[in-house]
Design an enzyme around this catalytic site. Structure first.
Site, PDB file in Angstrom:
ATOM      1  N   HIS A  58       1.447  40.250  36.095  1.00 23.61           N
ATOM      2  CA  HIS A  58       2.534  40.339  37.054  1.00 23.61           C
ATOM      3  C   HIS A  58       2.081  39.886  38.440  1.00 23.61           C
ATOM      4  O   HIS A  58       0.876  39.824  38.724  1.00 23.61           O
ATOM      5  CB  HIS A  58       3.053  41.774  37.124  1.00 23.61           C
ATOM      6  CG  HIS A  58       3.774  42.208  35.888  1.00 23.61           C
ATOM      7  ND1 HIS A  58       4.338  43.453  35.758  1.00 23.61           N
ATOM      8  CD2 HIS A  58       4.034  41.566  34.715  1.00 23.61           C
ATOM      9  CE1 HIS A  58       4.900  43.575  34.567  1.00 23.61           C
ATOM     10  NE2 HIS A  58       4.733  42.431  33.919  1.00 23.61           N
ATOM     11  N   GLU A  60       2.181  41.346  41.360  1.00 26.99           N
ATOM     12  CA  GLU A  60       1.408  42.310  42.141  1.00 26.99           C
ATOM     13  C   GLU A  60      -0.057  42.314  41.723  1.00 26.99           C
ATOM     14  O   GLU A  60      -0.964  42.389  42.560  1.00 26.99           O
ATOM     15  CB  GLU A  60       1.997  43.726  41.983  1.00 26.99           C
ATOM     16  CG  GLU A  60       3.425  43.862  42.485  1.00 26.99           C
ATOM     17  CD  GLU A  60       4.469  43.633  41.398  1.00 26.99           C
ATOM     18  OE1 GLU A  60       5.519  44.290  41.454  1.00 26.99           O
ATOM     19  OE2 GLU A  60       4.214  42.800  40.492  1.00 26.99           O
ATOM     20  N   SER A 176      26.489   6.092  27.009  1.00 26.54           N
ATOM     21  CA  SER A 176      26.405   6.965  28.178  1.00 26.54           C
ATOM     22  C   SER A 176      25.092   6.818  28.947  1.00 26.54           C
ATOM     23  O   SER A 176      24.930   7.418  30.010  1.00 26.54           O
ATOM     24  CB  SER A 176      26.547   8.433  27.746  1.00 26.54           C
ATOM     25  OG  SER A 176      25.495   8.802  26.864  1.00 26.54           O
ATOM     26  N   TRP A 178      22.708   4.531  31.185  1.00 29.56           N
ATOM     27  CA  TRP A 178      22.705   5.773  31.965  1.00 29.56           C
ATOM     28  C   TRP A 178      23.849   5.726  32.962  1.00 29.56           C
ATOM     29  O   TRP A 178      23.979   4.725  33.680  1.00 29.56           O
ATOM     30  CB  TRP A 178      21.389   5.963  32.704  1.00 29.56           C
ATOM     31  CG  TRP A 178      20.221   6.074  31.799  1.00 29.56           C
ATOM     32  CD1 TRP A 178      19.310   5.099  31.494  1.00 29.56           C
ATOM     33  CD2 TRP A 178      19.831   7.242  31.069  1.00 29.56           C
ATOM     34  NE1 TRP A 178      18.369   5.580  30.627  1.00 29.56           N
ATOM     35  CE2 TRP A 178      18.667   6.899  30.358  1.00 29.56           C
ATOM     36  CE3 TRP A 178      20.326   8.526  30.946  1.00 29.56           C
ATOM     37  CZ2 TRP A 178      18.006   7.804  29.531  1.00 29.56           C
ATOM     38  CZ3 TRP A 178      19.666   9.422  30.140  1.00 29.56           C
ATOM     39  CH2 TRP A 178      18.533   9.067  29.447  1.00 29.56           C
ATOM     40  N   ASP A 208      23.126  11.607  19.214  1.00 32.98           N
ATOM     41  CA  ASP A 208      22.190  11.039  20.192  1.00 32.98           C
ATOM     42  C   ASP A 208      20.727  11.119  19.775  1.00 32.98           C
ATOM     43  O   ASP A 208      19.888  10.415  20.335  1.00 32.98           O
ATOM     44  CB  ASP A 208      22.355  11.743  21.535  1.00 32.98           C
ATOM     45  CG  ASP A 208      23.759  11.593  22.114  1.00 32.98           C
ATOM     46  OD1 ASP A 208      24.464  10.661  21.702  1.00 32.98           O
ATOM     47  OD2 ASP A 208      24.135  12.425  22.960  1.00 32.98           O
ATOM     48  N   ARG A 215      10.369  15.686  31.447  1.00 39.81           N
ATOM     49  CA  ARG A 215       9.530  14.508  31.612  1.00 39.81           C
ATOM     50  C   ARG A 215       9.237  14.233  33.088  1.00 39.81           C
ATOM     51  O   ARG A 215       9.275  13.093  33.556  1.00 39.81           O
ATOM     52  CB  ARG A 215      10.185  13.302  30.931  1.00 39.81           C
ATOM     53  CG  ARG A 215      10.285  13.473  29.423  1.00 39.81           C
ATOM     54  CD  ARG A 215      10.713  12.222  28.700  1.00 39.81           C
ATOM     55  NE  ARG A 215      12.112  11.890  28.909  1.00 39.81           N
ATOM     56  CZ  ARG A 215      13.129  12.428  28.229  1.00 39.81           C
ATOM     57  NH1 ARG A 215      12.895  13.371  27.326  1.00 39.81           N
ATOM     58  NH2 ARG A 215      14.373  12.050  28.463  1.00 39.81           N
TER      59      ARG A 215
END
Length: 373
Positions: A58, A60, A176, A178, A208, A215
């Site tokens: 954590h 702390e 689509s 780009w 797709d 990336r």
């Protein structure tokens, strides 16, 4: 109880802690992403830390280890209440007490039932001054995913959209790539890095064959879990998401009735198959999100087609919309970025509040928050 009077120094050091807390977004789930700064009585930072990947150690503990003996008499600025329970490591409240910290300034109380005020009380019982509430709204925004999982039993859901000026996401033939430029696409990858998971529908994967990884140079190892909603298991084993599941965790959410057969179909892959209930041929999206929360996810980024986006909007579980807009048009024969919502009256429209507008090269990105909760 009288509200504490915070100084300008308090505000400065809490801003540093909040900045640190953002570094863990996307890689500390199911834990919150916390920042901690330790400041000596002379006003010098002697330790700083944020929640580490996987949720341990954590913030702390990291800051205390950096400070060493300099933590004695220091003020700790923490963005979320120090934990008070034993888990995989001792409570952070105990660590602060043993280090001899004199004061703790905390932005927000932790709603987790295992903590929820107990950490602050432990500190007070040890004679440490505790002041709560500094930049609470900012701290809540950083940890909106963790808080959503605790308070609403579902992850915080961000819907990412990319379109032309006339709200088209692709040409009529489906092209689509780009629509938006390189700067906007890089920002989209940063969004991935800051989320625990990407959620897509089976149709997007089949059409797709995406990889859905981060990336950005230097952050390739921060690709989120890829979650596919695939009621009947239509996604082929040859899909890139399936073939790369050993490298980047990939979960397939299927219907309860198909769980057994699909577990067998994907048993030779590294895909995690989980189930959720369906009704009338569609997923119960509330149950899907509860299931994802139960598996530890706190922040989910939706990168889907128009049908899943519309379904999520219809059931009111979209908390944020991030809309990338390109300065171009396709026309009415292009594909709409959102499928039919069935809105017949304006009063039934999903409504959001615009919170930011930024330029991204030639494009703009507009962020909206759902304010109905």
């Amino acid at each position: 109880m009288t509200a504490p009077a915070f100084t300008e120094d308090d505000r400065h050091f809490m801003r540093v802690a909040l900045s640190l807390s953002k570094r863990g977004l996307g890689n500390v789930w199911p834990n919150p992403s916390v920042g901690c700064v330790l400041v000596s009585p002379e006003g010098m930072i002697v330790g700083r830390g944020h929640t580490q990947p996987g949720g341990r150690p954590h913030a702390e503990r990291v800051a205390l280890d950096v400070a060493g003996h300099h933590a004695k008499g220091a003020t700790a600025y923490v963005t979320l209440e120090p934990c008070s329970h034993f888990g995989k490591s001792p409570p952070c409240a105990t660590g602060l007490i043993e280090a001899g910290v004199a004061r703790v300034v905390c932005a927000l109380e932790d709603p987790d039932g295992r903590v929820s005020g107990r950490g602050h009380q432990m500190l007070r019982d040890a004679g440490i001054r505790v002041d709560i509430g500094l930049f609470a709204d900012e701290a809540r925004r950083v940890n909106e995913g963790f808080l959503s999982r605790i308070e609403r039993d579902r992850p915080f859901v961000t819907l990412k959209l990319a379109s032309t000026l006339d709200a088209r996401s692709a040409t009529h033939s489906g092209e689509s790539q780009w629509i938006t430029g390189s700067a906007a696409r890089e920002q989209g990858h940063l969004l991935r890095a800051n989320h625990d998971a990407i959620l897509v529908g089976a149709n997007t994967v089949i059409a797709d064959d995406p990889t859905l990884t981060c990336r950005i140079a230097g952050r390739e190892d921060q690709s989120p879990v890829r979650v596919i909603l695939d009621r009947k298991g239509d996604v082929p084993v040859s899909a890139k998401l399936i073939e790369t599941a050993e490298v980047v965790p990939t979960w397939l959410v299927v219907s309860d009735t198909h769980f057994s057969e699909l577990s067998e179909k994907f048993e030779k892959t590294s895909v995690k198959v989980v189930s959720a209930g369906c009704a009338d041929g569609h997923f119960d999206l509330h149950e899907v999100l509860r299931t994802l929360a139960g598996l530890g996810l706190t922040r989910v980024l939706v990168e889907s087609g128009g049908s899943l986006a519309a379904a999520l909007l219809k059931v009111g579980v979209v908390d944020r919309v991030v809309h990338f807009v390109a300065p171009s048009m396709i026309g009415d024969d292009g594909k709409a970025m959102i499928a039919q919502l069935g809105v017949t009256q304006l009063s039934d429209m999903p409504r959001f509040e615009r919170v930011s507008v930024r330029e991204m090269g030639e494009d703009i990105v507009v962020t909206y928050d759902n304010k109905t909760d």
